[in-house]
Design an enzyme around this catalytic site. Sequence first.
Site, short mmCIF file in Angstrom:
data_model
loop_
_atom_site.label_atom_id
_atom_site.label_comp_id
_atom_site.label_asym_id
_atom_site.label_seq_id
_atom_site.Cartn_x
_atom_site.Cartn_y
_atom_site.Cartn_z
N ARG A 16 10.04 18.50 -19.50
CA ARG A 16 10.99 18.88 -18.35
C ARG A 16 11.17 18.49 -17.03
O ARG A 16 12.42 17.95 -16.62
CB ARG A 16 11.32 20.40 -17.92
CG ARG A 16 12.23 20.85 -18.99
CD ARG A 16 12.64 22.58 -18.49
NE ARG A 16 11.12 23.30 -17.80
CZ ARG A 16 11.68 25.04 -17.99
NH1 ARG A 16 12.20 25.01 -17.43
NH2 ARG A 16 10.36 25.26 -17.96
N ARG A 333 -0.10 -5.22 7.45
CA ARG A 333 -0.77 -5.09 6.52
C ARG A 333 -1.86 -4.58 5.75
O ARG A 333 -3.02 -4.31 6.94
CB ARG A 333 -0.29 -6.52 5.53
CG ARG A 333 0.76 -6.75 5.70
CD ARG A 333 1.13 -8.56 5.02
NE ARG A 333 0.69 -8.68 3.66
CZ ARG A 333 0.68 -10.01 2.84
NH1 ARG A 333 1.71 -10.52 3.29
NH2 ARG A 333 -0.33 -9.91 1.91
N TYR A 366 2.81 -14.76 12.67
CA TYR A 366 2.42 -13.79 11.32
C TYR A 366 0.94 -15.12 11.65
O TYR A 366 -0.07 -15.98 11.43
CB TYR A 366 3.11 -15.43 9.56
CG TYR A 366 2.17 -15.09 8.47
CD1 TYR A 366 1.99 -13.81 8.13
CD2 TYR A 366 0.93 -16.15 8.07
CE1 TYR A 366 1.30 -13.37 7.18
CE2 TYR A 366 0.10 -15.38 6.97
CZ TYR A 366 0.28 -14.34 7.09
OH TYR A 366 -0.67 -13.90 5.36
#
Length: 459
Positions: A16, A333, A366
């Site tokens: 289910r 990150r 960055y």
Amino acid sequence: MSNRYAIILAAGQGTRMKSKLYKVLHQVCGKPMIRHVVDEASQTQFSKIYVIVGHGADAVKACIGTDAECLLQEQQLGTAHAVRQAAERLAGLDGTTVVLYGDTPLITHETIEKLIDFQEQNHAAAAVLTARIGDPSGYGRIIRDGSGNLAKIVEDKDATPEEKKVLEINTGIYSFDNRKLFSLLGKVENNNAQGEYYLPDVIGLLVQASERVLAYQTEHFEETVGVNDRLQLASAEKYMRTRVNRHHMRQGVTLIDPESTYLSAECTIGADTVIYPGTVISGQTHIGGGCTIGPHTRIRNCEIGEETVVEQSVLEDSWVGSHVQIGPFAHIRPLSKIHDQAKIGNFVEVKKSEIGEGSKASHLTYLGDAVLGKDVNMGCGTITVNYDGKNKFTTHIGDGAFIGCNANLVAPVTIGDGAFVAAGSTITESVNADALAIARSRQVNKENYALKLNYRTNK
């Protein structure tokens, strides 16, 4: 306590759920349901915990690890048949055995302990965990005798109109005298439409044998509800989230809006930390005291020190020190390490990098595969160019270096202590300590040349 055993039934596929993932592996507050049950059982000091596995056995075993012993039920022939898989280990032993379910993630060790104590202190052959609910439709009813002992369990479809009025229901969780349980399991028959062997029939056999069977009514029905579909999964998630959030608030954490704050069942948060709405903290995240987190921040599997501010940012699988400022709109990150008093500002991305104490990348930068020393200033728009299309390389920046705006540091390259990189430079060679590096073309102005380009629109 010795001579207490737990059997957790987790062999079902869960059709289910409409999922490729086996039912007990679906997560509630960031942790698989089966792990919730095993972890709660582990706090009850059982001598041994057994998990009956079937569908997805290897995946369930991997989730459980060494915290319980898994026993395979090759054919799923009912709950009594599932419990019988532990007969080789338990039959003939003195003690108490509790039967739990891998799809009831809300059960607590406190409730389990109360059920066991109730059964043992009253020297009963078994105790059934029951609950009183307003609408018992679909549940087996608990019928007590004049002494308050359990006389029988009547399934909803078999109940008389009078029995249907009973509001006390069977949750399906039991505590048994171990010897008596296994002596009767073999007598359970499968004379039913499904052809399965049902564990509640053991209760009936005990009553027939004039054994004392008790019903222990819990005040927390929600703990006993099984998860069979996505609707019930969402309900379990909501209930567990409320429980987790209340725990942290009682420990001194401020949640500005608990209903819009999502905390993992495994995270830890120090006192006086304030968490703003829309924040999601998942996995094995540990946050120190006095921090400010959010709003709209996502943190997964990170360790964060004291009095750090993280605003509208994403942090993954990283370590962050104390008195650090992150965001808004920063992305940390995996495998990054940000030391004390550092600043990672708006629209800064850090990937697999180490940012030294007091260093700053305030905006639009960055930092990939970079190692920054202490008190480094990274100018706006700076990029550590770490990828040549095949391999990743590291940029090393020494203590006190100053990197001007819009600089490209083409790795592998080293910027020495105290060095200065002029704005707009593309650095391809290492820079010695205290040196000035300028790597840009000389500006040339050509008077009136723009008129020849004819790019202007005539009005």
